[in-house]
Write an enzyme that holds these catalytic residues in place. Structure first.
Site, mmCIF file in Angstrom:
data_model
loop_
_atom_site.group_PDB
_atom_site.id
_atom_site.type_symbol
_atom_site.label_atom_id
_atom_site.label_comp_id
_atom_site.label_asym_id
_atom_site.label_seq_id
_atom_site.Cartn_x
_atom_site.Cartn_y
_atom_site.Cartn_z
ATOM 1 N N LYS A 1 46.933 -19.528 51.809
ATOM 2 C CA LYS A 1 46.148 -18.888 50.742
ATOM 3 C C LYS A 1 46.593 -17.457 50.433
ATOM 4 O O LYS A 1 46.375 -16.974 49.328
ATOM 5 C CB LYS A 1 44.661 -18.894 51.101
ATOM 6 C CG LYS A 1 44.014 -20.248 50.968
ATOM 7 C CD LYS A 1 42.520 -20.173 51.223
ATOM 8 C CE LYS A 1 41.893 -21.544 51.104
ATOM 9 N NZ LYS A 1 40.451 -21.540 51.292
ATOM 10 N N ASP B 1 37.071 -20.110 45.634
ATOM 11 C CA ASP B 1 36.227 -20.073 46.841
ATOM 12 C C ASP B 1 35.079 -19.090 46.653
ATOM 13 O O ASP B 1 33.941 -19.345 47.062
ATOM 14 C CB ASP B 1 37.049 -19.611 48.055
ATOM 15 C CG ASP B 1 37.933 -20.722 48.588
ATOM 16 O OD1 ASP B 1 37.592 -21.900 48.401
ATOM 17 O OD2 ASP B 1 38.980 -20.399 49.192
HETATM 18 P P1 ATR Z 1 40.186 -18.896 56.871
HETATM 19 O O1 ATR Z 1 41.217 -18.827 55.814
HETATM 20 O O2 ATR Z 1 39.507 -20.236 56.964
HETATM 21 O O3 ATR Z 1 39.198 -17.797 56.792
HETATM 22 P P2 ATR Z 1 41.507 -17.525 58.997
HETATM 23 O O4 ATR Z 1 42.090 -16.584 58.031
HETATM 24 O O5 ATR Z 1 42.329 -18.028 60.118
HETATM 25 O O6 ATR Z 1 40.971 -18.792 58.260
HETATM 26 O O7 ATR Z 1 40.169 -16.859 59.570
HETATM 27 C C1 ATR Z 1 39.429 -17.435 60.580
HETATM 28 C C2 ATR Z 1 38.236 -16.539 60.902
HETATM 29 O O8 ATR Z 1 37.556 -17.124 62.005
HETATM 30 C C3 ATR Z 1 38.613 -15.132 61.314
HETATM 31 O O9 ATR Z 1 37.602 -14.245 60.921
HETATM 32 C C4 ATR Z 1 38.661 -15.259 62.848
HETATM 33 O O10 ATR Z 1 38.403 -14.055 63.548
HETATM 34 P P3 ATR Z 1 39.605 -13.047 63.903
HETATM 35 O O11 ATR Z 1 39.880 -12.304 62.641
HETATM 36 O O12 ATR Z 1 39.072 -12.216 64.977
HETATM 37 O O13 ATR Z 1 40.760 -13.919 64.345
HETATM 38 C C5 ATR Z 1 37.471 -16.172 63.071
HETATM 39 N N1 ATR Z 1 37.558 -16.859 64.364
HETATM 40 C C6 ATR Z 1 38.373 -17.885 64.708
HETATM 41 N N2 ATR Z 1 38.148 -18.251 65.997
HETATM 42 C C7 ATR Z 1 37.159 -17.428 66.464
HETATM 43 C C8 ATR Z 1 36.448 -17.323 67.704
HETATM 44 N N3 ATR Z 1 36.721 -18.149 68.726
HETATM 45 N N4 ATR Z 1 35.494 -16.373 67.822
HETATM 46 C C9 ATR Z 1 35.212 -15.553 66.802
HETATM 47 N N5 ATR Z 1 35.833 -15.607 65.611
HETATM 48 C C10 ATR Z 1 36.791 -16.528 65.427
#
Ligand code: ATR
Length: 360
Positions: A156, A192
């Site tokens: 994206k 979105d």
């Molecule tokens: P998307 O495009 O679906 O938003 P992404 O850019 O990978 O996917 O973002 C995933 C989000 O989920 C992020 O905010 C991530 O937090 P970080 O920025 O700290 O990585 C959050 N996320 C994923 N796994 C997590 C976890 N186990 N605990 C807390 N936040 C998590």
């Protein structure tokens, strides 16, 4: 059963038989049309049509049905036959669309969009493409005269480098989930953001509300921008603090570390992290004590349909907005950008729900 009922039943049965025969006749007629195309013959063949009527009229001898009625009925039948042959021959090849992502195997978009295309009679075909090189794939689709593409994880943000123009939220946040191919140009949109706002607004007025947004990834960026435009007070909580702070700065929100989210007084909580997504369906980004009665709680995770986040919120008297809502709304806006026609939202939602239920 009296005589009249008996006769009526016989008539109903005969009508069904006539209908089945007519259907068979039309099927054969379409097959003839295909042969005509293969042999470059004309659809309309006057000599053949005269011969058909000659045969029929010869067949009316000693029958109760008068000649004029046979002529009337079969004129209509031949008219339909001719129209079906021409329609089938003239139908243009479908306009093609695809979702680009990696991995993409479980995407619900193809079934949702294809069902919507056929519901409104749009001659389109949508499929999933697994790609790690989104730029190259996009240019190939352009060469193949595609109508549009959906962009999903993890492309994206990287996709913006390959586009000729960005519109609205896509331009502001540099996050794109939709590409429209117009006049040789690749134009990027973000549906979105609008999809999330529509899902929330379906349940509540937004102005004057306080929102706690969990996450700072691609989805959260789109939602944070939408919230800014709706003039709500937003708190952003994210595990990666630097990323969270940056997003808060960009969208006029207030950053809070994830482990302090519990202390934020708010009306709406949105999970825009990927926590709780299949196969980690028992996970939650924040503890359940965060939910207070009557809060509006939205999850962007839609697989599973009932995430732990949503289940805990409902158990504490909150109003839930499931992930399917935003998914369908963002898809509906894509559909409208590609076809310039209103999206059949209930059909799209129903399609996604039945797919998720089958998977559960
Ligand atoms: P998307 O495009 O679906 O938003 P992404 O850019 O990978 O996917 O973002 C995933 C989000 O989920 C992020 O905010 C991530 O937090 P970080 O920025 O700290 O990585 C959050 N996320 C994923 N796994 C997590 C976890 N186990 N605990 C807390 N936040 C998590």
């Amino acid at each position: 059963m009296n005589d009249l009922d008996n006769f009526r039943k016989q008539i109903d049965d005969l009508d069904q038989q006539i209908l089945a025969l007519l259907d068979e006749r039309m099927r054969t007629s379409i097959a003839i049309g295909l042969v005509k195309r293969a042999t470059n013959a004309m659809v309309f063949d006057a000599g053949r049509e005269f011969a058909v009527f000659d045969n029929l009229l010869a067949g009316t001898l000693n029958k109760r049905i008068p000649e004029w009625a046979v002529l009337d009925i079969f004129s209509e039948i031949i008219k339909v036959s001719r129209a079906l042959q021409s329609d089938n021959l003239q139908q243009a090849p479908p306009k093609l669309y695809a979702v680009l992502g990696h991995p993409i195997g479980h995407s619900l978009s193809p079934v949702m969009h294809n069902r919507a295309f056929s519901f409104i009679n749009h001659n389109g075909l949508y499929f999933a493409l697994d790609t790690t090189d989104v730029g190259r794939t996009l240019f190939a689709l352009k060469d193949l005269d595609f109508g549009g593409a959906s962009i999903t994880m993890p492309h994206k943000e990287t996709i913006v480098d390959y586009l000729d123009e960005l519109i609205g939220v896509a331009k502001e946040m540099r996050v794109v989930n939709t590409v429209v191919f117009t006049n040789g140009k690749l134009v990027g949109y973000n549906t979105d953001s609008e999809g999330a706002m529509l899902s929330l607004k379906y349940r509540t007025e937004l102005e004057g509300k306080t929102v706690l947004l969990l996450g700072a990834g691609g989805a959260a960026r789109s939602i944070a921008y939408g919230l800014k435009m709706e003039k709500v007070t937003t708190f952003i909580a994210n595990r990666d603090e630097e990323k969270g702070r940056k997003l808060a700065e960009l969208t006029g929100a207030v950053f809070v570390p994830l482990d302090e989210a519990l202390g934020v007084a708010c009306d709406i909580i949105i999970n825009a992290t990927s926590v709780g997504m299949h196969p980690n369906a028992d996970d939650m980004p924040v503890p359940p004590e965060i939910f207070q009665e009557n809060m509006l709680v939205m999850d962007i995770v839609y697989n599973p349909l009932h995430t732990k986040f949503i289940k805990e919120a409902v158990a504490r008297g909150c109003v839930p907005v499931d992930g399917v809502s935003m998914f369908v709304q963002q898809g509906a806006r894509q559909f409208e950008l590609w076809t310039s026609k209103a999206a059949p939202l209930p059909i799209m939602r129903q399609t996604v729900l039945s797919l998720l239920k089958t998977n559960e």
